[in-house]
Design an enzyme around this catalytic site. Structure first.
Site, PDB file in Angstrom:
ATOM      1  N   ASP A  37       0.809  -1.215   0.000  1.00  0.00           N
ATOM      2  CA  ASP A  37       0.000   0.000   0.000  1.00  0.00           C
ATOM      3  C   ASP A  37       0.842   1.265   0.000  1.00  0.00           C
ATOM      4  O   ASP A  37       2.039   1.247   0.309  1.00  0.00           O
ATOM      5  CB  ASP A  37      -0.967   0.010   1.187  1.00  0.00           C
ATOM      6  CG  ASP A  37      -0.250  -0.154   2.536  1.00  0.00           C
ATOM      7  OD1 ASP A  37       0.773  -0.868   2.583  1.00  0.00           O
ATOM      8  OD2 ASP A  37      -0.705   0.436   3.528  1.00  0.00           O
ATOM      9  N   GLU A  66      -0.511  -1.971   5.332  1.00  0.00           N
ATOM     10  CA  GLU A  66       0.423  -1.820   6.454  1.00  0.00           C
ATOM     11  C   GLU A  66       0.303  -0.450   7.099  1.00  0.00           C
ATOM     12  O   GLU A  66       0.539  -0.292   8.297  1.00  0.00           O
ATOM     13  CB  GLU A  66       1.864  -2.038   5.971  1.00  0.00           C
ATOM     14  CG  GLU A  66       2.894  -2.144   7.096  1.00  0.00           C
ATOM     15  CD  GLU A  66       3.326  -0.815   7.676  1.00  0.00           C
ATOM     16  OE1 GLU A  66       3.577  -0.749   8.894  1.00  0.00           O
ATOM     17  OE2 GLU A  66       3.425   0.176   6.921  1.00  0.00           O
ATOM     18  N   HIS A  82       7.971   8.748   4.270  1.00  0.00           N
ATOM     19  CA  HIS A  82       6.786   9.539   4.609  1.00  0.00           C
ATOM     20  C   HIS A  82       6.982  11.020   4.297  1.00  0.00           C
ATOM     21  O   HIS A  82       6.358  11.885   4.921  1.00  0.00           O
ATOM     22  CB  HIS A  82       6.380   9.347   6.076  1.00  0.00           C
ATOM     23  CG  HIS A  82       5.833   8.000   6.374  1.00  0.00           C
ATOM     24  ND1 HIS A  82       4.701   7.798   7.135  1.00  0.00           N
ATOM     25  CD2 HIS A  82       6.247   6.756   6.013  1.00  0.00           C
ATOM     26  CE1 HIS A  82       4.449   6.498   7.242  1.00  0.00           C
ATOM     27  NE2 HIS A  82       5.383   5.857   6.559  1.00  0.00           N
TER      28      HIS A  82
END
Length: 396
Positions: free
Chosen positions: A83, A141, A368
């Site tokens: 994902d 996840e 991220h």
């Protein structure tokens, strides 16, 4: 160098361009957690191209299958997450995300393409190992309750039951060509904390007539920090952080309520339960003492991740053999969380890091972030090493 290592490195080199294109396709077409339908279809199509057809779906967007070696033996599981994150990509690359506001900013495109590379390599080397390799392409996840927990409930660790499980994750702090391991506890548990402080709003010039939830919230935030600094065992790493506070609209009006969102992370399940209860008790007590109230909601997250000592040491030695001792580094404790932790509380596991950093090329951004990217040569290291670690375990 052993014949097996030479074969694996040769196959990694041979398949590199194909797996590179796989990675770029997945990167350009990211999907959010539990919405990875096109990604799962793509994984299945590539596996069929590799001559692998006995493929199963699990939890709708999960993909799993097994490769059998030359003789019966133990079973080992290999896992990749598939994902992406709700982040708008800022990289100016030909394979930039086509899905607005969605990006593979945590390297799951790398994990997925690497595991497809492992599948292609091992499918050509079934005469080199005994037993069974169980492949797990796992959804979700990045989103609680974590795809790992759902797959476990749906039986991913049964039929066949793996004796060990291996996971690989990108690490932008480590230079490409190196990998990192840590024995024992490695990553923290993570729980989400949501506080709603309720008071009685009114004109800010007459605070004595109202109950100020902003003042209450301030006291709660300061007091809750004592949980880590004064109530936790200093030998147990713990973090309580609040990343969001919302209340009120103008400077001269006391609002009716304030919302605070935070996260608690640690490495001990008993202390985790105690600390979460203390958050509830302290928040409620302070609010009540100041004339208000506090609703506390804890969203239970991932447990801490623990790498099996013996299995990880075996993989460290194997990695040194495959890559050279100078290219295997020791990792520090990491306060981030990862749902691979669920597997490690069920099966002896090893979760290690793949170096992706290249300072010369400016590839240094953390996961991220909108500019996260990798030195794509890491794909050769990633698929080759994981294939070797799998065979090394099965033949030991």
């Amino acid at each position: 160098m052993s014949d097996l290592i030479q074969k694996i490195k040769s196959l990694s080199e041979t398949h590199f361009e194909e797996i590179l294109e796989v990675r770029r396709h997945i990167h350009a077409n990211p999907e959010l957690s539990f919405q990875e339908f096109n990604t799962a279809n793509f994984i299945e199509s590539k596996l069929k191209e590799f001559g692998i057809n006995d493929i199963q779906r699990i939890a709708e967007t999960g993909v799993t299958f097994c490769l059998e070696g030359k003789d019966k033996g133990k079973t080992i599981a290999l896992r990749a997450d598939i994902d992406a994150l709700p982040i708008k990509e800022a990289n100016d690359v030909p394979y930039q995300s086509k899905n607005e506001g969605v990006m593979h900013a945590c390297g799951h495109d790398v994990h997925t393409s690497n595991l497809l590379g492992v599948a292609k390599i091992l499918n050509q080397l079934t005469d080199q190992f005994n037993g069974t390799v169980k492949f797990i392409f796992q959804p979700g996840e990045e989103k609680s309750p974590g795809g790992a927990s759902i797959l476990i409930k749906e039986g991913i660790l049964k039929n066949p039951e793996p004796e060990k499980i291996l996971g690989q994750h990108v690490m932008p702090l480590i230079t490409e060509g190196k990998v990192g391991f840590r024995k024992g506890k490695y990553m923290a548990s993570a729980d989400e904390v949501y506080l709603t402080i309720k008071g009685k709003g009114g004109h800010a010039a007459m605070p004595e007539s109202f109950v100020d939830p902003i003042a209450i919230a301030s006291q709660i935030i300061v007091s809750l920090q004592q949980i880590v600094s004064r109530m936790a065992n200093p030998k147990i790493p713990s973090v309580l952080s609040f990343g969001k506070i919302a209340g009120g609209n103008v400077n001269n009006v006391i609002p009716n309520e304030v919302k605070i969102d935070g996260t608690f992370r640690t490495f001990n399940e008993d202390w985790r339960k105690q600390a979460l209860q203390k958050i509830k008790d302290i928040s409620s007590a302070i609010a009540t003492s100041m004339g208000g109230s506090c609703d506390v909601h804890i969203a239970s997250g991932y447990p801490f991740l623990v790498n099996d000592e013996d299995y990880t040491q075996k993989n460290i030695e194997a990695a040194k053999t495959y890559m050279g001792e100078e290219n295997v580094v020791e990792l520090d404790l990491w306060m981030a969380a990862e749902d691979f932790a669920f597997y490690t509380h069920e099966v002896p596991g090893c979760f290690y890091r793949l170096g992706t950093r290249n300072e010369t090329e400016g590839i240094t951004s953390g996961v991220h972030t909108p500019t996260f990217n990798i030195d794509e040569n890491a794909l050769k290291t990633g698929m080759g090493l994981m294939a070797y670690l799998a065979i090394n375990e099965l033949n030991s």
